[in-house]
Write a protein that holds these residues in place. Structure first.
Motif, PDB file in Angstrom:
ATOM      1  N   GLU A 159       0.830  -1.208   0.000  1.00 10.17           N
ATOM      2  CA  GLU A 159       0.000   0.000   0.000  1.00 10.17           C
ATOM      3  C   GLU A 159       0.863   1.256   0.000  1.00 10.17           C
ATOM      4  O   GLU A 159       0.585   2.224  -0.702  1.00 10.17           O
ATOM      5  CB  GLU A 159      -0.909  -0.012   1.232  1.00 10.17           C
ATOM      6  CG  GLU A 159      -1.779   1.217   1.386  1.00 10.17           C
ATOM      7  CD  GLU A 159      -2.542   1.210   2.704  1.00 10.17           C
ATOM      8  OE1 GLU A 159      -3.065   2.282   3.075  1.00 10.17           O
ATOM      9  OE2 GLU A 159      -2.608   0.152   3.355  1.00 10.17           O
ATOM     10  N   ALA A 160       1.945   1.214   0.779  1.00 15.05           N
ATOM     11  CA  ALA A 160       2.810   2.390   0.914  1.00 15.05           C
ATOM     12  C   ALA A 160       3.919   2.426  -0.132  1.00 15.05           C
ATOM     13  O   ALA A 160       4.591   3.446  -0.287  1.00 15.05           O
ATOM     14  CB  ALA A 160       3.428   2.404   2.303  1.00 15.05           C
ATOM     15  N   ASN A 161       4.125   1.315  -0.838  1.00 15.98           N
ATOM     16  CA  ASN A 161       5.226   1.170  -1.790  1.00 15.98           C
ATOM     17  C   ASN A 161       6.597   1.347  -1.128  1.00 15.98           C
ATOM     18  O   ASN A 161       7.570   1.761  -1.754  1.00 15.98           O
ATOM     19  CB  ASN A 161       5.089   2.136  -2.967  1.00 15.98           C
ATOM     20  CG  ASN A 161       5.656   1.535  -4.246  1.00 15.98           C
ATOM     21  OD1 ASN A 161       5.437   0.362  -4.536  1.00 15.98           O
ATOM     22  ND2 ASN A 161       6.405   2.323  -4.991  1.00 15.98           N
ATOM     23  N   GLN A 162       6.654   1.019   0.139  1.00 15.48           N
ATOM     24  CA  GLN A 162       7.913   0.994   0.886  1.00 15.48           C
ATOM     25  C   GLN A 162       7.674   0.267   2.208  1.00 15.48           C
ATOM     26  O   GLN A 162       6.547   0.166   2.671  1.00 15.48           O
ATOM     27  CB  GLN A 162       8.430   2.406   1.163  1.00 15.48           C
ATOM     28  CG  GLN A 162       7.539   3.221   2.085  1.00 15.48           C
ATOM     29  CD  GLN A 162       8.142   4.587   2.396  1.00 15.48           C
ATOM     30  OE1 GLN A 162       9.215   4.938   1.926  1.00 15.48           O
ATOM     31  NE2 GLN A 162       7.441   5.370   3.196  1.00 15.48           N
ATOM     32  N   PHE A 163       8.744  -0.247   2.777  1.00 12.68           N
ATOM     33  CA  PHE A 163       8.647  -0.919   4.067  1.00 12.68           C
ATOM     34  C   PHE A 163       8.758   0.126   5.180  1.00 12.68           C
ATOM     35  O   PHE A 163       9.682   0.947   5.190  1.00 12.68           O
ATOM     36  CB  PHE A 163       9.765  -1.950   4.216  1.00 12.68           C
ATOM     37  CG  PHE A 163       9.533  -3.205   3.430  1.00 12.68           C
ATOM     38  CD1 PHE A 163       8.958  -4.318   4.029  1.00 12.68           C
ATOM     39  CD2 PHE A 163       9.878  -3.273   2.088  1.00 12.68           C
ATOM     40  CE1 PHE A 163       8.741  -5.481   3.308  1.00 12.68           C
ATOM     41  CE2 PHE A 163       9.676  -4.430   1.351  1.00 12.68           C
ATOM     42  CZ  PHE A 163       9.098  -5.535   1.967  1.00 12.68           C
TER      43      PHE A 163
END
Length: 680
Positions: free
Chosen positions: A366-370
């Motif tokens: 969803e965030a396109n990052q951890f």
């Protein structure tokens, strides 16, 4: 009788004079520097000291604080809980307050560039007890099996619990130049062998050395230190020591049958099994040898993996975390059917909050990052600058290059880097069961015989069985794993000669991993019921995942490959810590054996060239310009020829052997891959 009574301490002095716990020297005086990994100072300190309902050492906080260091002396010596003393066992000193700016600077705290401006943990102190990272003082000691507290004679008070948290084993440190770099979620440098032995000797000295129990009693009883109360305390202490010795003798026997752990390693699965099914279930026959030590795994990004543990055996974060708490003596009633079975004081809500702090609040897709806890970044730490030319070359070797026919050497198993766009493509993510629609990163697993690394951890979980009484009602009781074929079995992990144990009347024999998953699930569900948690609330606390436990995949034990961001900070390497640096991880078997078939574990001095901790191997080193470890006092000599410690597999060699990853690498290729790994 009087003469005999006075002679006994002298006789014991002679016996105890032969006892010693050799520790490394005090750590060097360096500037502490916490890596910026996305946590605020308050979040960090809370995670370091949040109580998980554990009673790791079997004795309460008030006793622990009153013990002296096991120094053979008739006069008063330093206290056991002194942070500088515990640092010699690998524990990391921690400030008592973040309000004291002198302490904040001394302990290397600094604000994260990406931490929240407000935190629910702000404006509080979590280490008023003045203990190292990973020690937590809990509520009043209460045994759910007996319903008994731990009274402090004459005070009208009950003692409090004291235990280790996951931060004790999962906080890393490395020393480079003038700095001690500290890493949340990293590989712990501790030796639980050392603290166990030192604590046992400290208690023996307290009982037998003249004057030492008197000082202990004064510290514990305070104003209630009367002859009557002291006599009660002495009886409690003596009874405890007798019981502890019996348990310690049994544990020592299990270590002798297996492999000693030393610094940076723990046979976590077998120790959890011994605590749950032998100590707490009170069935001695369930005790298993400690024969599958593993390096403490690093935690960043792990909440978003489909399965965790080196052998890819656990899916659900709540079962993982509650099981970890039970393994370090989070007490559960597993032996007294007159009281509620599976009742415990493990704070399930706290475990969930810790998981959220590690994971972050948004799914990475969803965030396109951890989010949550990030891996440490080499470039932002007081370490040598990266060679960008080598980084580019290493990336091509790691990822492959279709334009020139270069196949990926690493990404095929370890996946693309977590900071790449490619990792967020759909093929790397999967749902984990019907009704669980959130997606998680699907890690690759490799059969143990194929990867060629030491088999003890994975096959041990598959082979081990436990006996459970009838009142331990678990859904998969009696389930065992079928024997493996000769083709599936590594030569050093042969099938047990017998088909299993013979159960006692009213007991069933069950595969250990399956039974553990069921027992932890039942303990967790008992807490949910006691705290009136709805199904929706349980779903959230469980991390939107079912309770998946497995010891095999496609009928064979496996090891998993995980993304390698931050791996440079987690030496020693392979799952059992049998390789001292990344250079040798990229080597042939002959090179490993010639360089470090026996080497010392426990140094924190970092080697930035070969990327690992400085070591001293028996027979000397053959690597060019390697910086050798000069002082091995108190360190652990790891023999990689012993089962459980083997340094085999994951090889880059021209030989056709098990565990071959690819062809033998040149020195330039190895250093290029290492430089790229530093950049992740």
């Amino acid at each position: 009788m009087s003469r005999i009574r006075h002679l006994m301490p002298m006789l014991m002095f002679g016996v105890l004079a032969g006892c010693n716990v050799e520790l490394p020297d005090n750590p060097a005086q360096l500037k502490n520097y916490w890596a910026d990994q996305g946590w605020s100072s308050e979040e960090r300190q809370w995670f370091h000291h949040a109580a998980q309902g554990t009673n790791t050492f079997g004795l309460p906080y008030e006793w622990f604080k009153a013990l002296e260091q096991p120094e053979l002396s008739f006069s008063e010596v330093g206290l056991f809980f002194d942070q500088n003393y515990l640092a010699r066992m690998g524990f990391i000193p921690s400030p008592t307050s973040l309000e004291d700016k002198v302490q904040v600077v001394k302990y290397g705290y600094q604000e994260s560039s990406q931490a929240k401006k407000y935190s629910q943990y702000a404006d509080k102190s979590y280490n008023e007890a003045n203990l190292p990272v990973g020690f937590a003082v809990g509520e009043e000691w209460l045994d759910p099996t007996s319903g008994q507290h731990w009274p402090i004679p004459g005070t009208g008070k009950n003692a409090r619990s004291l235990g280790l948290t996951c931060a004790a084993c999962h906080t890393g440190q490395l020393e480079y130049g003038d700095y001690r770099i500290l890493i949340d979620g990293g590989q712990g440098m501790i030796s639980l062998d050392k603290i166990r032995d030192a604590l046992g000797l400290s208690m023996a000295y307290t009982k037998y050395l003249p004057g030492r129990f008197d000082r202990f009693a004064k510290r514990v009883l305070g104003d209630a230190d009367t002859p009557e109360n002291r006599k009660k305390l002495e009886k409690m202490f003596s009874d405890f020591l007798d019981a502890a010795k019996e348990q310690s003798d049994l544990e020592t026997e299990m270590i002798k049958k297996g492999a000693a752990e030393g610094f940076t390693r723990l046979d976590a699965l077998n120790r959890i099994g011994n605590e749950v099914f032998s100590s707490q279930m009170k069935i001695k026959s369930n005790m298993s040898p400690i024969d599958g030590p593993v390096s403490f795994p690093f935690l960043w990004n792990a909440p978003w993996f489909d399965w965790v543990q080196y052998n890819s055996s656990i899916m659900q974060p709540m079962v993982r975390n509650a099981g970890e708490a039970m393994g370090v003596k989070g007490m559960v009633n597993l032996s007294n059917p007159e009281k509620t079975i599976f009742s415990s004081h493990i704070p399930i809500q706290i475990l969930h909050e810790m998981e959220i702090l590690l994971a972050g609040e948004k799914n990475p897709l969803e965030a396109n990052q951890f989010g949550g806890l990030r891996s440490p970044e080499w470039k932002n730490l007081p370490l040598p600058p990266l060679n960008e030319t080598l980084v580019v070359k290493g990336r091509e070797l790691y990822m492959g290059n279709p334009d020139n026919g270069q196949k990926p050497l690493c990404a095929g198993c370890h996946l693309p880097p977590i900071n790449s766009d490619e990792i967020f493509t759909a093929k790397y993510w999967q749902e984990l069961g019907e009704g669980h629609n959130e997606k998680f990163l699907a890690l690759k697993t490799v059969p143990v015989k194929e990867i060629g690394t030491d088999c003890k951890t994975a096959f041990g979980m598959a082979y081990r069985t436990v006996s459970t009484p009838e009142f331990i009602r678990i859904p998969n009781s009696g389930t065992v794993i079928p024997p493996f074929s000769e083709e599936q079995t590594p030569h050093d992990c042969p099938q047990p000669s017998s088909s299993g144990k013979t159960p006692a009347d009213g007991h069933k024999i069950t595969n250990f991993g399956i039974a553990l998953g069921d027992v932890v699930e039942a303990t967790k569900n008992n807490w949910y019921q006691d705290n009136n948690k709805s199904n929706d609330e349980r779903f959230v606390l469980d991390g939107n995942r079912p309770n998946g436990i497995r010891a095999v995949i496609n009928d064979v034990p496996v090891y998993k490959a995980r993304p390698l961001n931050g791996v440079w900070s987690t030496a020693p390497f392979l799952h059992n810590g049998s390789i001292p640096n990344l250079y040798l991880l990229l080597s042939t078997q002959a090179e490993r054996d010639a360089e470090a078939s026996k080497f010392y574990l426990g140094s924190r001095e970092f080697d930035a060239k070969y990327v690992g901790f400085k070591y001293r191997a028996e027979g000397g080193s053959h690597l060019p310009d390697v910086e050798l470890l000069l002082n091995t006092k108190g360190l652990f000599l790891l023999n990689t020829k012993l089962p459980g410690n083997r340094n085999t597999g994951h090889l880059f060699t021209d030989d056709k052997v098990a565990g071959r990853i690819g062809a033998k690498l040149s020195e330039e290729e190895r250093f290029a891959i290492i430089e790229f790994l530093k950049s992740l």
